[in-house]
Design a protein around this motif. Structure first.
Motif, PDB file in Angstrom:
ATOM      1  N   GLN A 267     114.568  15.443  71.641  1.00 29.17           N
ATOM      2  CA  GLN A 267     113.530  16.075  72.604  1.00 29.17           C
ATOM      3  C   GLN A 267     113.855  17.807  72.348  1.00 29.17           C
ATOM      4  O   GLN A 267     112.824  18.488  72.259  1.00 29.17           O
ATOM      5  N   VAL A 268     115.135  18.226  72.100  1.00 29.72           N
ATOM      6  CA  VAL A 268     115.371  19.513  71.842  1.00 29.72           C
ATOM      7  C   VAL A 268     114.538  20.211  70.472  1.00 29.72           C
ATOM      8  O   VAL A 268     114.020  21.177  70.355  1.00 29.72           O
ATOM      9  N   CYS A 269     114.362  19.371  69.496  1.00 32.64           N
ATOM     10  CA  CYS A 269     113.705  19.383  68.190  1.00 32.64           C
ATOM     11  C   CYS A 269     112.351  19.556  68.747  1.00 32.64           C
ATOM     12  O   CYS A 269     111.641  20.665  68.014  1.00 32.64           O
ATOM     13  N   VAL A 270     111.702  18.711  69.409  1.00 34.49           N
ATOM     14  CA  VAL A 270     110.330  19.008  69.816  1.00 34.49           C
ATOM     15  C   VAL A 270     109.956  20.240  70.456  1.00 34.49           C
ATOM     16  O   VAL A 270     109.151  20.966  69.946  1.00 34.49           O
ATOM     17  N   THR A 271     110.702  20.596  71.563  1.00 31.06           N
ATOM     18  CA  THR A 271     110.336  21.747  72.283  1.00 31.06           C
ATOM     19  C   THR A 271     110.971  23.087  71.535  1.00 31.06           C
ATOM     20  O   THR A 271     110.404  24.105  71.447  1.00 31.06           O
ATOM     21  N   SER A 272     112.075  22.900  70.763  1.00 29.61           N
ATOM     22  CA  SER A 272     112.517  24.243  70.241  1.00 29.61           C
ATOM     23  C   SER A 272     111.674  24.639  69.081  1.00 29.61           C
ATOM     24  O   SER A 272     111.278  25.786  68.888  1.00 29.61           O
ATOM     25  N   PHE A 273     110.827  23.780  68.303  1.00 29.27           N
ATOM     26  CA  PHE A 273     109.794  23.979  67.286  1.00 29.27           C
ATOM     27  C   PHE A 273     108.369  24.226  67.654  1.00 29.27           C
ATOM     28  O   PHE A 273     107.659  24.257  66.913  1.00 29.27           O
ATOM     29  N   PRO A 390     118.806  19.470  66.217  1.00 27.48           N
ATOM     30  CA  PRO A 390     117.787  20.680  65.685  1.00 27.48           C
ATOM     31  C   PRO A 390     118.379  21.449  64.729  1.00 27.48           C
ATOM     32  O   PRO A 390     117.510  21.871  63.896  1.00 27.48           O
ATOM     33  N   TYR A 391     119.719  21.549  64.464  1.00 23.97           N
ATOM     34  CA  TYR A 391     120.322  22.402  63.118  1.00 23.97           C
ATOM     35  C   TYR A 391     119.830  21.451  61.994  1.00 23.97           C
ATOM     36  O   TYR A 391     119.279  22.341  61.024  1.00 23.97           O
ATOM     37  N   ALA A 392     119.742  20.156  62.100  1.00 21.33           N
ATOM     38  CA  ALA A 392     119.475  19.284  61.004  1.00 21.33           C
ATOM     39  C   ALA A 392     118.110  19.770  60.688  1.00 21.33           C
ATOM     40  O   ALA A 392     117.580  19.549  59.529  1.00 21.33           O
ATOM     41  N   MET A 393     117.196  19.583  61.723  1.00 23.49           N
ATOM     42  CA  MET A 393     115.777  19.872  61.376  1.00 23.49           C
ATOM     43  C   MET A 393     115.315  21.168  60.948  1.00 23.49           C
ATOM     44  O   MET A 393     114.600  21.263  60.074  1.00 23.49           O
ATOM     45  N   ALA A 394     116.169  22.117  61.325  1.00 24.38           N
ATOM     46  CA  ALA A 394     115.781  23.641  60.926  1.00 24.38           C
ATOM     47  C   ALA A 394     116.152  23.531  59.519  1.00 24.38           C
ATOM     48  O   ALA A 394     115.553  24.207  58.632  1.00 24.38           O
ATOM     49  N   THR A 395     117.236  22.770  59.085  1.00 25.51           N
ATOM     50  CA  THR A 395     117.540  22.722  57.495  1.00 25.51           C
ATOM     51  C   THR A 395     116.591  22.330  56.885  1.00 25.51           C
ATOM     52  O   THR A 395     116.230  22.587  55.782  1.00 25.51           O
ATOM     53  N   VAL A 396     115.889  21.218  57.353  1.00 25.20           N
ATOM     54  CA  VAL A 396     114.787  20.414  56.694  1.00 25.20           C
ATOM     55  C   VAL A 396     113.626  21.504  56.460  1.00 25.20           C
ATOM     56  O   VAL A 396     113.153  21.606  55.417  1.00 25.20           O
ATOM     57  N   ILE A 397     113.449  22.244  57.772  1.00 28.32           N
ATOM     58  CA  ILE A 397     112.266  23.327  57.623  1.00 28.32           C
ATOM     59  C   ILE A 397     112.469  24.095  56.365  1.00 28.32           C
ATOM     60  O   ILE A 397     111.632  24.689  55.743  1.00 28.32           O
ATOM     61  N   ASP A 398     113.654  24.746  56.432  1.00 26.60           N
ATOM     62  CA  ASP A 398     114.085  25.853  55.689  1.00 26.60           C
ATOM     63  C   ASP A 398     113.889  25.374  54.166  1.00 26.60           C
ATOM     64  O   ASP A 398     113.343  26.195  53.130  1.00 26.60           O
ATOM     65  N   TYR A 399     114.145  24.017  53.740  1.00 23.73           N
ATOM     66  CA  TYR A 399     114.073  23.517  52.715  1.00 23.73           C
ATOM     67  C   TYR A 399     112.647  22.941  52.268  1.00 23.73           C
ATOM     68  O   TYR A 399     112.474  22.596  50.823  1.00 23.73           O
ATOM     69  N   SER A 400     112.027  23.041  53.005  1.00 19.47           N
ATOM     70  CA  SER A 400     110.584  22.646  52.934  1.00 19.47           C
ATOM     71  C   SER A 400     109.656  24.001  52.828  1.00 19.47           C
ATOM     72  O   SER A 400     108.327  24.079  53.419  1.00 19.47           O
ATOM     73  N   SER A 401     110.280  25.020  52.580  1.00 24.15           N
ATOM     74  CA  SER A 401     109.453  26.605  52.351  1.00 24.15           C
ATOM     75  C   SER A 401     109.001  26.813  53.987  1.00 24.15           C
ATOM     76  O   SER A 401     107.722  27.360  53.937  1.00 24.15           O
ATOM     77  N   ASP A 402     109.732  26.670  54.829  1.00 21.90           N
ATOM     78  CA  ASP A 402     109.458  26.978  56.170  1.00 21.90           C
ATOM     79  C   ASP A 402     107.908  26.334  56.920  1.00 21.90           C
ATOM     80  O   ASP A 402     107.536  26.812  57.742  1.00 21.90           O
ATOM     81  N   ARG A 403     108.068  25.294  56.222  1.00 26.92           N
ATOM     82  CA  ARG A 403     106.990  24.373  57.013  1.00 26.92           C
ATOM     83  C   ARG A 403     107.562  23.378  58.117  1.00 26.92           C
ATOM     84  O   ARG A 403     108.777  22.761  57.816  1.00 26.92           O
TER      85      ARG A 403
END
Length: 435
Positions: A267-273, A390-403
């Motif tokens: 839930q926090v992943c969905v709302t945070s991003f 969410p930190y794990a999700m942010a890591t995936v995003i950072d390693y996906s060129s901010d996608r």
């Protein structure tokens, strides 16, 4: 059947909850669900806002979630001990006061533009929320006929859903400015102009949190002067006598702790991003994205009320499983879809996530009897998923060129585990450990 203890006299009597009115206590408990819903859903505004005001990267911005939900993990055991020693009412009073102190700390944090102070304030808010949720969730389940516990908890949690709609609208109107500059534009500003812009962005959070603190203090005064019955469940199966670690002998509780961990994280992943996804995938500006987050909140609230109605005709575990299947599909659309369809998928997730927390909670403490309070502490402690996932999700995003889209594989996996819990994990079976 329940045991009613008068906190003032210490008299303990056994009475049937059926036919007895707990309307006023239930209304006031429901107010707490709305208040902590406001705190959590304002975080979804704070993440993109403070990312801009304090010039943060993705992972740094998710420390907002980490600060709040780490408090749940660290405070869960003390909150459970407090609940056992002080009872529901006094624990709620303590939670409200701590919550208010954290909200007021937003003033010095904004004045000094210090991200560290913001994180401390959010951690303190998280401590207050932990105490409130540890007390209010089980209290809502026992204020009436045990057969209606899940329905009652979902009804109270519907007002948490109301906050999911109101908070983004408050944030969009009073916190988000709609003023955004690229790094190159900021570098081109004079030091004075850049400092004034960043200070103005940070200061926007002060008024909403001052008002929130004032409301919390008012509600605390109301709770102080109204008498509440202290209710303890009669055991439906053998208990460990309220032992904090012994309660994990209940298999359905242990799996419920994991399910709650993954649900809160998802839930926090969905709302945070959400706002950044709406901007990146849907081409929306900041304030419009905030309004769409409010639409997500409306669907979340509607889902709570609709889900509560569905529970009259379908078992809570089956409804949890059905909603989990849909949530997995919507995450897949968010990952693979394009444009507005991605935003619609995220908005619909609000509807289908809506009943998950209270349903997992009620299934997890079902049949615990004297173990209900420590079991509640474990379920609240599992909210630490909101600090980690969410930190794990942010890591995936950072390693996906901010996608942002690839990051939604993380909540998809979380919903798969919740699906398992709704299909099988919730069932009350033999204890994992024999004595």
């Amino acid at each position: 059947m329940a045991i009613i203890t008068d906190n003032d006299s210490g008299l303990v009597t056994e009475t049937n909850t059926q036919g007895k009115s707990y309307t006023l206590p239930f209304i006031l408990i429901t107010c707490l669900f709305f208040l902590w819903g406001m705190a959590h859903n304002l975080d979804s505004i704070l993440i993109p806002h403070l990312k801009k005001a304090c010039q943060l990267d993705n992972r740094q911005s998710t420390l907002i979630d980490t600060a709040v939900f780490l408090a749940y993990f660290l405070m869960a055991i003390p909150a459970g001990m407090m609940l056992k020693k002080w009872g529901y009412k006094n624990s709620i009073l303590a939670g409200l006061v701590i919550f208010a102190i954290g909200a007021l700390l937003f003033v010095p944090a904004a004045n000094t533009l210090a991200y560290g102070i913001f994180l401390v304030a959010l951690f303190i808010i998280g401590c207050g929320l932990t105490i409130l949720e540890t007390a209010a969730n089980p209290y809502a389940t026992v204020l009436g006929d045990p057969a209606g516990a899940t329905t009652r908890l979902n009804l109270a949690a519907s007002f948490n859903g109301l906050a999911a709609m109101v908070a983004p609208l408050v944030g969009a109107n009073f916190i988000l400015s709609g003023k955004e500059f690229t790094p190159a534009q900021l570098s081109a500003m004079t030091d004075t102009a850049r400092a004034a812009y960043l200070q103005g962005e940070a200061s926007a959070v002060k008024l909403p949190y001052i008002i929130l603190a004032a409301v919390l203090i008012l509600v605390a005064v109301l709770f102080y002067f109204i008498k509440f019955p202290e209710i303890k469940n009669v055991s439906k199966e053998p208990t460990t006598g309220g032992s904090f670690f012994g309660v994990l002998k209940h298999r359905h509780l242990l799996l419920g702790v994991f399910a709650q961990f993954f649900y809160v994280g998802a839930q926090v992943c969905v709302t945070s991003f959400f706002i950044r996804m709406a901007k990146q995938g849907g081409g929306l500006d900041e304030k419009t994205a905030g309004y769409y987050l409010g639409l997500y909140g409306f669907l979340f609230m509607a889902g709570r009320f609709v889900g509560t109605a569905f529970l009259r005709f379908i078992s809570s575990a089956k409804l949890l499983a059905i909603y989990s299947v849909v949530a997995v599909a919507l995450c897949a659309i968010a990952i693979l879809g394009n444009g507005a369809y991605v935003i619609y998928a995220l908005g619909a997730l609000g509807f289908f996530m809506s009943i998950m927390f209270p349903t997992i909670f009620a299934l997890g403490i079902d049949g615990l009897g004297d173990d209900t309070k420590p079991g509640s502490s474990w379920l609240v402690m599992s909210i630490v998923g909101g600090a980690i996932i969410p930190y794990a999700m942010a890591t995936v995003i950072d390693y996906s060129s901010d996608r942002i889209q690839p990051g939604y594989i993380i909540p998809l996996v979380c919903f798969l585990f919740i699906l398992y819990y709704g299909l099988s994990g919730y069932k009350i079976k033999k204890h994992l450990i024999t004595t």
